[in-house]
Structures are given as C-alpha cells and as structure tokens.
Design a protein around this motif. Structure first.
Motif, PDB file in Angstrom:
ATOM      1  N   GLY A  16       0.786  -1.227   0.000  1.00  0.00           N
ATOM      2  CA  GLY A  16       0.000   0.000   0.000  1.00  0.00           C
ATOM      3  C   GLY A  16       0.818   1.277   0.000  1.00  0.00           C
ATOM      4  N   GLU A  17       2.137   1.142  -0.125  1.00  0.00           N
ATOM      5  CA  GLU A  17       2.989   2.327  -0.168  1.00  0.00           C
ATOM      6  C   GLU A  17       2.644   3.161  -1.402  1.00  0.00           C
ATOM      7  OE1 GLU A  17       7.781   3.107  -0.278  1.00  0.00           O
ATOM      8  OE2 GLU A  17       7.074   1.289   0.720  1.00  0.00           O
ATOM      9  N   LYS A  18       2.588   4.492  -1.217  1.00  0.00           N
ATOM     10  CA  LYS A  18       2.309   5.376  -2.350  1.00  0.00           C
ATOM     11  C   LYS A  18       3.576   5.479  -3.194  1.00  0.00           C
ATOM     12  CE  LYS A  18       1.403  10.115  -3.684  1.00  0.00           C
ATOM     13  NZ  LYS A  18       2.577  10.150  -4.571  1.00  0.00           N
ATOM     14  N   LEU A  19       3.498   5.019  -4.432  1.00  0.00           N
ATOM     15  CA  LEU A  19       4.664   4.996  -5.307  1.00  0.00           C
ATOM     16  C   LEU A  19       4.410   5.816  -6.561  1.00  0.00           C
ATOM     17  CD1 LEU A  19       5.471   1.173  -5.202  1.00  0.00           C
ATOM     18  CD2 LEU A  19       6.511   2.972  -3.821  1.00  0.00           C
ATOM     19  N   ASN A  20       5.458   6.441  -7.054  1.00  0.00           N
ATOM     20  CA  ASN A  20       5.417   7.130  -8.339  1.00  0.00           C
ATOM     21  C   ASN A  20       6.187   6.266  -9.326  1.00  0.00           C
ATOM     22  OD1 ASN A  20       4.166   9.672  -7.446  1.00  0.00           O
ATOM     23  ND2 ASN A  20       6.043   9.890  -6.261  1.00  0.00           N
ATOM     24  N   ILE A  21       5.447   5.537 -10.153  1.00  0.00           N
ATOM     25  CA  ILE A  21       6.069   4.642 -11.136  1.00  0.00           C
ATOM     26  C   ILE A  21       5.856   5.254 -12.513  1.00  0.00           C
ATOM     27  CG2 ILE A  21       6.075   2.328 -12.130  1.00  0.00           C
ATOM     28  CD1 ILE A  21       4.869   1.357  -9.412  1.00  0.00           C
ATOM     29  N   ILE A  22       6.944   5.400 -13.248  1.00  0.00           N
ATOM     30  CA  ILE A  22       6.888   5.942 -14.606  1.00  0.00           C
ATOM     31  C   ILE A  22       7.312   4.841 -15.576  1.00  0.00           C
ATOM     32  CG2 ILE A  22       7.706   7.715 -16.209  1.00  0.00           C
ATOM     33  CD1 ILE A  22       6.348   9.013 -13.864  1.00  0.00           C
ATOM     34  N   ASP A  23       6.439   4.525 -16.523  1.00  0.00           N
ATOM     35  CA  ASP A  23       6.725   3.525 -17.554  1.00  0.00           C
ATOM     36  C   ASP A  23       7.149   4.284 -18.810  1.00  0.00           C
ATOM     37  OD1 ASP A  23       6.529   1.564 -19.628  1.00  0.00           O
ATOM     38  OD2 ASP A  23       5.134   0.417 -18.386  1.00  0.00           O
ATOM     39  N   VAL A  24       8.384   4.056 -19.255  1.00  0.00           N
ATOM     40  CA  VAL A  24       8.934   4.816 -20.385  1.00  0.00           C
ATOM     41  C   VAL A  24       8.858   4.062 -21.712  1.00  0.00           C
ATOM     42  CG1 VAL A  24      10.460   6.142 -18.877  1.00  0.00           C
ATOM     43  CG2 VAL A  24      11.346   4.089 -19.980  1.00  0.00           C
ATOM     44  N   ARG A  25       8.109   2.957 -21.747  1.00  0.00           N
ATOM     45  CA  ARG A  25       7.997   2.181 -22.985  1.00  0.00           C
ATOM     46  C   ARG A  25       7.142   2.916 -24.009  1.00  0.00           C
ATOM     47  NH1 ARG A  25       5.550  -3.232 -21.166  1.00  0.00           N
ATOM     48  NH2 ARG A  25       4.389  -1.787 -19.845  1.00  0.00           N
ATOM     49  N   GLU A  26       7.158   2.381 -25.223  1.00  0.00           N
ATOM     50  CA  GLU A  26       6.353   2.932 -26.308  1.00  0.00           C
ATOM     51  C   GLU A  26       4.893   2.504 -26.138  1.00  0.00           C
ATOM     52  OE1 GLU A  26       7.422   5.126 -28.652  1.00  0.00           O
ATOM     53  OE2 GLU A  26       9.310   5.103 -27.552  1.00  0.00           O
ATOM     54  N   ASP A  27       3.994   3.182 -26.854  1.00  0.00           N
ATOM     55  CA  ASP A  27       2.555   2.945 -26.727  1.00  0.00           C
ATOM     56  C   ASP A  27       2.172   1.479 -26.928  1.00  0.00           C
ATOM     57  OD1 ASP A  27       2.302   5.665 -26.333  1.00  0.00           O
ATOM     58  OD2 ASP A  27       1.547   6.084 -28.341  1.00  0.00           O
ATOM     59  N   ASP A  28       2.722   0.838 -27.968  1.00  0.00           N
ATOM     60  CA  ASP A  28       2.346  -0.546 -28.258  1.00  0.00           C
ATOM     61  C   ASP A  28       2.790  -1.497 -27.151  1.00  0.00           C
ATOM     62  OD1 ASP A  28       5.015  -0.022 -29.119  1.00  0.00           O
ATOM     63  OD2 ASP A  28       4.971  -1.765 -30.441  1.00  0.00           O
ATOM     64  N   GLU A  29       3.915  -1.192 -26.491  1.00  0.00           N
ATOM     65  CA  GLU A  29       4.378  -2.028 -25.384  1.00  0.00           C
ATOM     66  C   GLU A  29       3.466  -1.853 -24.166  1.00  0.00           C
ATOM     67  OE1 GLU A  29       9.085  -2.173 -25.461  1.00  0.00           O
ATOM     68  OE2 GLU A  29       8.346  -0.120 -25.688  1.00  0.00           O
ATOM     69  N   VAL A  30       3.091  -0.621 -23.890  1.00  0.00           N
ATOM     70  CA  VAL A  30       2.243  -0.310 -22.744  1.00  0.00           C
ATOM     71  C   VAL A  30       0.849  -0.916 -22.921  1.00  0.00           C
ATOM     72  CG1 VAL A  30       1.082   1.619 -21.567  1.00  0.00           C
ATOM     73  CG2 VAL A  30       3.532   1.725 -22.030  1.00  0.00           C
ATOM     74  N   ALA A  31       0.390  -1.004 -24.148  1.00  0.00           N
ATOM     75  CA  ALA A  31      -0.933  -1.563 -24.426  1.00  0.00           C
ATOM     76  C   ALA A  31      -1.059  -3.011 -23.949  1.00  0.00           C
ATOM     77  CB  ALA A  31      -1.240  -1.478 -25.919  1.00  0.00           C
ATOM     78  N   ALA A  32       0.060  -3.710 -23.815  1.00  0.00           N
ATOM     79  CA  ALA A  32       0.052  -5.097 -23.356  1.00  0.00           C
ATOM     80  C   ALA A  32      -0.078  -5.200 -21.838  1.00  0.00           C
ATOM     81  CB  ALA A  32       1.322  -5.809 -23.817  1.00  0.00           C
ATOM     82  N   GLY A  33       0.091  -4.079 -21.139  1.00  0.00           N
ATOM     83  CA  GLY A  33      -0.076  -4.083 -19.689  1.00  0.00           C
ATOM     84  C   GLY A  33       0.990  -3.278 -18.978  1.00  0.00           C
ATOM     85  N   VAL A  34       0.560  -2.611 -17.904  1.00  0.00           N
ATOM     86  CA  VAL A  34       1.468  -1.801 -17.088  1.00  0.00           C
ATOM     87  C   VAL A  34       1.298  -2.168 -15.622  1.00  0.00           C
ATOM     88  CG1 VAL A  34       1.481   0.171 -18.686  1.00  0.00           C
ATOM     89  CG2 VAL A  34      -0.175   0.115 -16.826  1.00  0.00           C
ATOM     90  N   ILE A  35       2.276  -1.802 -14.830  1.00  0.00           N
ATOM     91  CA  ILE A  35       2.179  -1.975 -13.386  1.00  0.00           C
ATOM     92  C   ILE A  35       1.030  -1.089 -12.896  1.00  0.00           C
ATOM     93  CG2 ILE A  35       3.365  -1.582 -11.188  1.00  0.00           C
ATOM     94  CD1 ILE A  35       6.017  -2.138 -12.697  1.00  0.00           C
ATOM     95  N   PRO A  36       0.145  -1.615 -12.049  1.00  0.00           N
ATOM     96  CA  PRO A  36      -0.967  -0.798 -11.561  1.00  0.00           C
ATOM     97  C   PRO A  36      -0.487   0.532 -10.972  1.00  0.00           C
ATOM     98  CG  PRO A  36      -1.254  -3.081 -10.892  1.00  0.00           C
ATOM     99  CD  PRO A  36       0.125  -2.975 -11.495  1.00  0.00           C
ATOM    100  N   GLY A  37      -1.110   1.608 -11.434  1.00  0.00           N
ATOM    101  CA  GLY A  37      -0.780   2.941 -10.931  1.00  0.00           C
ATOM    102  C   GLY A  37       0.344   3.636 -11.670  1.00  0.00           C
TER     103      GLY A  37
END
Length: 102
Positions: A16-37
C-alpha cells in the motif's frame, strides 16, 4: 544509479505504499499491460514533460528490460529528481498488470 528488483517494488506496491512509477515504454508495449498505478511517459518525452514531475517526490522508472528506464533514471537524477531504475524491466515483473483503458 539506484536500482530496485521487481520483487522489491512489488512488495512496496502490495503493502500500500504510495509509489510514483513511470513507464517509459512505447505505446504498443504499454498496451500489453502496465504496473498498476504507473504513469506512461515515453522515454523520448521525458525532457518536455519534466514539469509533470515533482522534485520532492521519488520516481521508479520502468521499461521492457531495464535499459531505457536506466537512461531515464540517469536523466532525472542529472536534473535534480530522485529516481530508481527497476532492474530487468517488465520482462522480470511477475505480478499483475493492468491494461490501459480497461
């Protein structure tokens, strides 16, 4: 450069820790799934979107294998923002992902 293992990041997230996660992948990669939040900012957009980041916060950077997020981590640190790279990237992530837009 600071690094965190995917299992360590998952532990923080699951506790439950508040985290700032930034996913730097391209759109097509992100469309397959990202870490929640996770927030999606493509690697090439980081310089122009720095205003979206708070210098008082810590950011965990994620990509497919850890290389691009490593570059993003180094860039943020060079610009006064505390960041940690997730080693191994999404290839090493064993937890659930969310599909953007669902």
């Amino acid at each position: 450069m600071k690094e965190i293992q995917p299992a360590e990041l998952a532990e923080k997230l699951n506790s439950g820790e508040k985290l700032n996660i930034i996913d730097v992948r391209e759109d097509d990669e992100v469309a397959a799934g990202v870490i929640p939040g996770a927030k999606h900012i493509r690697l090439g957009e980081i310089p122009e979107r720095m205003n979206e980041l708070d210098k008082d916060e810590h950011y965990y950077m994620v990509c497919r294998s850890g290389a691009r997020s490593g570059r993003a981590t180094e860039y943020l640190e060079a610009n006064g923002i505390e960041a940690t790279n997730m080693a191994g990237g999404m290839l090493a992530w064993e937890e659930d992902v969310v599909i953007p837009g669902e």
